[in-house]
Design a protein around this motif. Structure first.
Motif, short mmCIF file in Angstrom:
data_model
loop_
_atom_site.label_atom_id
_atom_site.label_comp_id
_atom_site.label_asym_id
_atom_site.label_seq_id
_atom_site.Cartn_x
_atom_site.Cartn_y
_atom_site.Cartn_z
N GLY A 142 0.77 -1.24 0.00
CA GLY A 142 0.00 0.00 0.00
C GLY A 142 0.80 1.27 0.00
N PRO A 143 0.11 2.36 -0.06
CA PRO A 143 -1.33 2.34 -0.31
C PRO A 143 -1.61 2.08 -1.79
CG PRO A 143 -0.60 4.61 -0.12
CD PRO A 143 0.60 3.74 0.15
N ASN A 144 -2.64 1.35 -2.03
CA ASN A 144 -3.14 1.07 -3.39
C ASN A 144 -2.16 0.31 -4.26
OD1 ASN A 144 -5.59 2.45 -2.84
ND2 ASN A 144 -4.51 4.38 -3.16
N LYS A 145 -1.51 -0.68 -3.67
CA LYS A 145 -0.61 -1.54 -4.43
C LYS A 145 -0.98 -2.99 -4.12
CE LYS A 145 3.02 1.89 -4.62
NZ LYS A 145 4.27 2.34 -4.08
N ARG A 146 -0.09 -3.69 -3.42
CA ARG A 146 -0.35 -5.10 -3.07
C ARG A 146 -1.54 -5.25 -2.15
NH1 ARG A 146 5.13 -7.96 -1.27
NH2 ARG A 146 3.99 -9.85 -1.75
N ASP A 147 -1.79 -4.24 -1.32
CA ASP A 147 -2.92 -4.31 -0.39
C ASP A 147 -4.24 -4.51 -1.13
OD1 ASP A 147 -2.50 -1.74 -1.44
OD2 ASP A 147 -3.32 -0.72 0.31
N LEU A 148 -4.41 -3.85 -2.26
CA LEU A 148 -5.66 -4.00 -3.01
C LEU A 148 -5.73 -5.35 -3.71
CD1 LEU A 148 -6.30 -0.44 -4.47
CD2 LEU A 148 -6.89 -1.40 -2.24
N ALA A 149 -4.60 -5.87 -4.13
CA ALA A 149 -4.58 -7.22 -4.71
C ALA A 149 -4.97 -8.26 -3.67
CB ALA A 149 -3.20 -7.53 -5.31
N VAL A 150 -4.50 -8.08 -2.43
CA VAL A 150 -4.84 -9.00 -1.35
C VAL A 150 -6.34 -8.95 -1.04
CG1 VAL A 150 -4.57 -9.44 1.14
CG2 VAL A 150 -2.56 -9.11 -0.30
N ALA A 151 -6.90 -7.75 -0.92
CA ALA A 151 -8.34 -7.63 -0.67
C ALA A 151 -9.13 -8.32 -1.79
CB ALA A 151 -8.75 -6.16 -0.55
N THR A 152 -8.68 -8.14 -3.01
CA THR A 152 -9.36 -8.74 -4.16
C THR A 152 -9.30 -10.25 -4.13
OG1 THR A 152 -8.86 -6.76 -5.46
CG2 THR A 152 -9.48 -8.73 -6.68
N VAL A 153 -8.14 -10.81 -3.84
CA VAL A 153 -8.03 -12.28 -3.84
C VAL A 153 -8.79 -12.89 -2.67
CG1 VAL A 153 -5.86 -12.63 -2.52
CG2 VAL A 153 -6.47 -14.17 -4.40
N LEU A 154 -8.86 -12.21 -1.54
CA LEU A 154 -9.63 -12.74 -0.42
C LEU A 154 -11.13 -12.72 -0.74
CD1 LEU A 154 -7.64 -11.27 2.60
CD2 LEU A 154 -7.63 -13.63 1.75
N ALA A 155 -11.57 -11.72 -1.47
CA ALA A 155 -12.97 -11.68 -1.92
C ALA A 155 -13.24 -12.81 -2.91
CB ALA A 155 -13.28 -10.33 -2.55
N ALA A 156 -12.31 -13.05 -3.81
CA ALA A 156 -12.47 -14.15 -4.77
C ALA A 156 -12.57 -15.49 -4.03
CB ALA A 156 -11.29 -14.17 -5.74
N LEU A 157 -11.73 -15.68 -3.04
CA LEU A 157 -11.75 -16.92 -2.25
C LEU A 157 -13.10 -17.08 -1.54
CD1 LEU A 157 -10.29 -19.41 -1.16
CD2 LEU A 157 -9.50 -17.97 0.74
N SER A 158 -13.62 -15.98 -1.02
CA SER A 158 -14.92 -16.03 -0.35
C SER A 158 -16.00 -16.53 -1.30
CB SER A 158 -15.27 -14.64 0.17
OG SER A 158 -16.61 -14.58 0.58
N GLU A 159 -16.00 -16.04 -2.51
CA GLU A 159 -16.98 -16.50 -3.48
C GLU A 159 -16.75 -17.96 -3.87
OE1 GLU A 159 -17.82 -15.26 -7.90
OE2 GLU A 159 -18.99 -14.03 -6.51
N LEU A 160 -15.49 -18.32 -4.03
CA LEU A 160 -15.17 -19.72 -4.36
C LEU A 160 -15.70 -20.66 -3.28
CD1 LEU A 160 -11.49 -20.19 -5.62
CD2 LEU A 160 -13.57 -21.14 -6.61
N GLN A 161 -15.47 -20.31 -2.03
CA GLN A 161 -15.90 -21.16 -0.92
C GLN A 161 -17.43 -21.26 -0.85
OE1 GLN A 161 -13.75 -19.16 2.22
NE2 GLN A 161 -12.01 -20.57 2.05
N ASP A 162 -18.10 -20.15 -1.14
CA ASP A 162 -19.56 -20.15 -1.11
C ASP A 162 -20.16 -20.97 -2.25
OD1 ASP A 162 -19.56 -18.63 1.15
OD2 ASP A 162 -20.22 -16.78 0.18
N SER A 163 -19.43 -21.11 -3.34
CA SER A 163 -19.96 -21.82 -4.50
C SER A 163 -19.79 -23.33 -4.38
CB SER A 163 -19.30 -21.33 -5.79
OG SER A 163 -17.95 -21.71 -5.83
N GLN A 164 -19.06 -23.79 -3.37
CA GLN A 164 -18.83 -25.23 -3.21
C GLN A 164 -19.83 -25.87 -2.29
OE1 GLN A 164 -14.75 -25.54 -2.01
NE2 GLN A 164 -14.02 -25.13 -4.05
#
Length: 164
Positions: A142-164
């Motif tokens: 951060g600000p607005n570098k790797r921190d945003l990539a981490v937030a994005t990948v954790l959101a993706a994981l949340s959706e992946l887990q919900d879809s299983q």
């Protein structure tokens, strides 16, 4: 989808910031592959080809099965002209082509989607990332570098887990 690892991508001009996560939520150490700069000193076509190949290598090396790319923030106060956004849009498009080439699911997501998947109604993603990962990941947290990539990948994981 066979591969369950996810990659979050945040583009800032002609730099891509990456964060990857295991299915259990553990962040993956990407070594020096946490960022990708558009190669300099080459004609545009060759630079884009090299960038695509580099992204493909990351997808293969870390066995990525899902890529979420964070869209630019937009609100009525934020106005950038077309020419200011061209490098970012170009790099984002290269990510989409690399994911397609590697047969990896790709999704471009709005910041509102990321916030929602992470359980937040509002707030800056960089602040949310710090709440989720209080220990800074260096370099370029951060600000607005790797921190945003981490937030994005954790959101993706949340959706992946919900879809299983």
């Amino acid at each position: 989808m066979d591969r369950m690892r996810a990659l979050g991508v945040h583009a800032a001009s002609d730099v891509l910031w990456f964060a990857a996560v295991e299915p259990d939520g553990t962040l993956i150490d990407l070594g020096n592959a946490y960022r990708l700069d558009l190669p300099k000193g080459l004609d545009t076509g060759q630079a884009l080809i090299i960038a695509r190949k580099d992204i493909c290598r990351v997808l293969r090396a870390y066995d990525i099965g899902l890529v979420w790319l964070l869209s630019a923030e937009y609100d009525k106060r934020f106005k950038q002209g077309y020419h200011a956004l061209v490098p970012r849009i170009t790099m984002e498009t290269v990510v989409a082509f690399a994911a397609a080439e590697e047969d990896v699911e790709f999704r471009r997501v709005a910041r509102e989607t990321v916030r929602s998947r992470l359980g937040y109604d509002s707030g800056k993603l960089q602040e949310i990332a710090v709440e989720l990962v209080p220990e800074k990941i260096t370099p370029n947290w951060g600000p607005n570098k790797r921190d945003l990539a981490v937030a994005t990948v954790l959101a993706a994981l949340s959706e992946l887990q919900d879809s299983q």
